[in-house]
Scaffold this active site. Structure first.
Site, PDB file in Angstrom:
ATOM      1  N   HIS A 179       0.830  -1.211   0.000  1.00 29.25           N
ATOM      2  CA  HIS A 179       0.000   0.000   0.000  1.00 29.25           C
ATOM      3  C   HIS A 179       0.862   1.259   0.000  1.00 29.25           C
ATOM      4  O   HIS A 179       1.856   1.337   0.720  1.00 29.25           O
ATOM      5  CB  HIS A 179      -1.018   0.009   1.138  1.00 29.25           C
ATOM      6  CG  HIS A 179      -0.463   0.005   2.529  1.00 29.25           C
ATOM      7  ND1 HIS A 179      -0.256   1.163   3.246  1.00 29.25           N
ATOM      8  CD2 HIS A 179      -0.088  -1.003   3.355  1.00 29.25           C
ATOM      9  CE1 HIS A 179       0.208   0.870   4.455  1.00 29.25           C
ATOM     10  NE2 HIS A 179       0.323  -0.447   4.549  1.00 29.25           N
TER      11      HIS A 179
ATOM     12  N   ASP B 180      -0.511   4.308   0.537  1.00 25.55           N
ATOM     13  CA  ASP B 180      -1.051   5.335   1.443  1.00 25.55           C
ATOM     14  C   ASP B 180      -0.385   5.197   2.808  1.00 25.55           C
ATOM     15  O   ASP B 180       0.178   4.148   3.144  1.00 25.55           O
ATOM     16  CB  ASP B 180      -2.573   5.239   1.578  1.00 25.55           C
ATOM     17  CG  ASP B 180      -3.044   3.948   2.240  1.00 25.55           C
ATOM     18  OD1 ASP B 180      -2.455   2.875   1.970  1.00 25.55           O
ATOM     19  OD2 ASP B 180      -4.008   3.995   3.040  1.00 25.55           O
TER      20      ASP B 180
ATOM     21  N   ASP C  34       6.001   1.545   6.815  1.00 22.13           N
ATOM     22  CA  ASP C  34       4.593   1.148   6.623  1.00 22.13           C
ATOM     23  C   ASP C  34       3.950   2.033   5.581  1.00 22.13           C
ATOM     24  O   ASP C  34       3.381   3.050   5.901  1.00 22.13           O
ATOM     25  CB  ASP C  34       3.858   1.248   7.970  1.00 22.13           C
ATOM     26  CG  ASP C  34       2.431   0.740   7.914  1.00 22.13           C
ATOM     27  OD1 ASP C  34       2.050   0.123   6.922  1.00 22.13           O
ATOM     28  OD2 ASP C  34       1.691   0.987   8.890  1.00 22.13           O
TER      29      ASP C  34
ATOM     30  N   GLU D   5      -5.254   1.201   2.317  1.00 18.88           N
ATOM     31  CA  GLU D   5      -5.076   0.178   3.353  1.00 18.88           C
ATOM     32  C   GLU D   5      -5.301   0.764   4.730  1.00 18.88           C
ATOM     33  O   GLU D   5      -5.949   0.154   5.588  1.00 18.88           O
ATOM     34  CB  GLU D   5      -3.662  -0.435   3.275  1.00 18.88           C
ATOM     35  CG  GLU D   5      -3.511  -1.739   4.050  1.00 18.88           C
ATOM     36  CD  GLU D   5      -3.258  -1.573   5.537  1.00 18.88           C
ATOM     37  OE1 GLU D   5      -3.474  -2.525   6.297  1.00 18.88           O
ATOM     38  OE2 GLU D   5      -2.833  -0.477   5.966  1.00 18.88           O
ATOM     39  N   GLU D   6      -4.790   1.973   4.938  1.00 20.49           N
ATOM     40  CA  GLU D   6      -4.862   2.569   6.273  1.00 20.49           C
ATOM     41  C   GLU D   6      -6.273   3.049   6.638  1.00 20.49           C
ATOM     42  O   GLU D   6      -6.511   3.480   7.757  1.00 20.49           O
ATOM     43  CB  GLU D   6      -3.857   3.721   6.409  1.00 20.49           C
ATOM     44  CG  GLU D   6      -2.390   3.318   6.221  1.00 20.49           C
ATOM     45  CD  GLU D   6      -1.835   2.430   7.337  1.00 20.49           C
ATOM     46  OE1 GLU D   6      -2.596   1.975   8.203  1.00 20.49           O
ATOM     47  OE2 GLU D   6      -0.604   2.194   7.326  1.00 20.49           O
TER      48      GLU D   6
ATOM     49  N   ASP E  89       4.685  -6.148   4.758  1.00 17.87           N
ATOM     50  CA  ASP E  89       3.992  -5.068   5.472  1.00 17.87           C
ATOM     51  C   ASP E  89       3.891  -5.424   6.960  1.00 17.87           C
ATOM     52  O   ASP E  89       2.968  -4.997   7.643  1.00 17.87           O
ATOM     53  CB  ASP E  89       2.602  -4.861   4.846  1.00 17.87           C
ATOM     54  CG  ASP E  89       1.933  -3.569   5.306  1.00 17.87           C
ATOM     55  OD1 ASP E  89       2.653  -2.642   5.733  1.00 17.87           O
ATOM     56  OD2 ASP E  89       0.690  -3.491   5.251  1.00 17.87           O
TER      57      ASP E  89
ATOM     58  N   HIS F  90       2.887   4.330  12.534  1.00 20.08           N
ATOM     59  CA  HIS F  90       1.749   5.184  12.919  1.00 20.08           C
ATOM     60  C   HIS F  90       2.133   6.218  13.988  1.00 20.08           C
ATOM     61  O   HIS F  90       1.292   7.005  14.393  1.00 20.08           O
ATOM     62  CB  HIS F  90       0.549   4.358  13.447  1.00 20.08           C
ATOM     63  CG  HIS F  90      -0.002   3.379  12.450  1.00 20.08           C
ATOM     64  ND1 HIS F  90      -1.216   2.764  12.619  1.00 20.08           N
ATOM     65  CD2 HIS F  90       0.473   2.923  11.270  1.00 20.08           C
ATOM     66  CE1 HIS F  90      -1.453   1.942  11.582  1.00 20.08           C
ATOM     67  NE2 HIS F  90      -0.432   2.034  10.763  1.00 20.08           N
TER      68      HIS F  90
END
Ligand code: BES
Ligand code: MN
Ligand code: MN
Length: 455
Positions: free
Chosen positions: A86, A88, A119, A152-153, A179, A426
């Protein structure tokens, strides 16, 4: 694979420079203010895929952000690997906690600091570069398809539709995903399970307007006080979740599985030190690996209401809110758990308030086999570059689309991730090891090599 490995060695700087360009694009899918950046990130990925040698590259529009597709079919008789990743990223706030700005990548202490470095930009980009190296060296041993998504997020909702509608295009023998993380750079591991997710937002309403907490306080329910009490009733004293029926479908691990899981190296003192905590906290009777990998959880992700600005304001608020996530394990189902939560939450609300539960995204848990040809190929690949076979582990995070690949495409995934727990996914100051980026690029061609032979 020698030519491929030589190609990688002589292009190391360029690979890193390209990753930096990718990391400079603030492709935050959760925040509409970054919509143009998410789209330009898709265009960037598509261009790099073409340059790497992929055919049929397409920026596939969806109701949300596009999916970037590309493929190289060298011989339909050969096995096909579907690579998923991903482009994003999570929001970067709070910005003031970053040492350097999140979208101005910088290497410090051999680590690449930027939002998305681990990530998942730094990880999916390894696959583009490994593919480029194999293709340029004439050593690509099987077919490859790329599917890099931009949501994805935020729950991969439109990817689900894409997967259901594009079964022909996505036909493959397995899915390869980087991931997730490993136990350590000296202790390679592969997640053979991921938790599922139920995510809800709750709203508790008391009086019809904010009130003076002196004039009314004591006589009228304060929704923040009430919400706090309700949240406190979500767990019992043993750290178990108190929602009736919550554990009904949970499959207990066999003693053999527990033993295997707990035999992985773990230094509890290091773990606590890294987090700045004196003691761990969790469900009684389970180890840390069991708690994060095999047991369901309930966490409040955010809580707000009333006055949180400068100074003091004596207010009895009208409303209180919280965002709550539950991590799920086999065979719990996201929809069922969301319903159980909602029923329980409403049942414990006193008559002095009104409550609303709004479900967000969910995802199902997965376990992937550790005795399959694709796991074996990943194992041999890591053995080739780390000098050690990876330990099978259970990841605590969620990649909801993995369960869907199995359900809709009948494909098993291999979660060959190269991150570490210290990457701060994150969080502010997310980073990815320079070692890990290059190690991933070197390992992936070995995966293709062994998979082509075993399959
Ligand atoms: N890459 C992570 C998932 C992950 C990280 C799994 C580390 C195992 C180890 C993924 O991007 C992620 O953050 N997923 C979300 C779920 C999604 C629906 C927002 C998560 O786990 O919170
Ligand atoms: Mn991810
Ligand atoms: Mn993530």
């Amino acid at each position: 694979m020698q030519k491929t490995q030589d190609f990688i060695q002589s292009n190391r700087e360029r690979f890193m420079a390209e990753l930096f360009d990718l990391l400079r694009i603030p492709s935050i899918s959760a925040d509409p203010a970054f919509s143009a950046d998410v789209h330009s990130c898709a265009a960037f990925v598509a261009e790099r895929l073409k340059e790497a040698g992929a055919d049929a590259v397409e920026i596939c529009p969806t109701a949300g952000y596009p999916i970037v597709y590309g493929e190289k079919i060298i011989d339909p008789a050969l096995p096909t690997v579907l690579v998923y990743g991903h482009y994003d990223v999570q929001p970067a706030v709070p910005l003031e906690l970053w040492t350097t700005p999140p979208f101005e990548p910088e290497i410090r202490n051999e680590r690449i600091y930027a939002r998305g470095s681990a990530d998942d930009k730094g990880q999916f980009y390894m696959h583009l570069k490994a593919f480029e190296a194999m293709w340029a060296s004439g050593e690509l041993p099987c077919n490859v398809k790329f599917m890099i998504e931009g949501e994805e997020e935020v729950g991969s909702n439109n990817l689900s539709t894409f997967v259901k509608n594009e079964k022909q295009r996505l036909a493959a023998d397995m899915v390869l995903i980087s991931d997730t993380s490993m136990l350590g750079n000296d202790t390679p591991s592969i997640d053979v399970g991921l938790r599922g997710l139920s995510y809800v937002e709750v709203e508790v309403t008391g009086p019809n307007r904010d009130l003076h907490s002196g004039v009314y306080g004591g006589a009228v329910a304060n929704p923040i006080n009430i919400l706090s009490r309700m949240i406190a009733q979500m767990h019992d004293d043993q750290g178990r979740i108190a929602i009736p029926g919550f554990y009904a479908d949970v499959v207990a691990l066999s003693e053999a599985d527990r033993k295997a899981l707990n035999s992985a190296p773990f230094d509890v003192e290091e773990y606590k030190k890294d987090l700045g905590i004196e003691a761990l906290h969790g469900e009684e009777g389970f180890s840390t690996f069991e708690r994060t990998g095999t047991r369901p959880t309930l966490d409040v992700n955010g809580i707000w209401g009333g006055y949180t600005g400068e100074g003091a304001k004596t207010v009895l608020p009208s409303k209180a809110y919280a965002k709550i996530s539950m991590r799920l394990v086999p065979n719990q189902r996201s929809e069922t758990i969301t319903q159980l939560f909602s029923d329980y939450f409403k049942s414990i609300a006193p008559p002095s308030v009104q409550v609303e539960v709004r479900p967000h995204h969910g995802g199902e848990p997965v376990v992937t086999p550790s005795d399959s040809p694709e796991f074996k190929a990943a194992s041999l690949a890591m053995k080739a570059t780390f000098g050690k076979e990876p330990i099978p582990t259970r990841g605590g995070g969620s990649i909801p689309i993995v369960a869907l690949f199995e359900k809709e495409l009948g494909l098993k995934s291999v979660l060959m991730g190269f991150g570490l727990d210290i990457d701060a996914l994150h969080s502010p100051n997310e980073s990815y090891g320079v070692f890990n980026f290059y190690k991933g690029i070197e390992t992936i061609p070995w995966f293709f090599h062994h998979y082509a032979q075993i399959k």
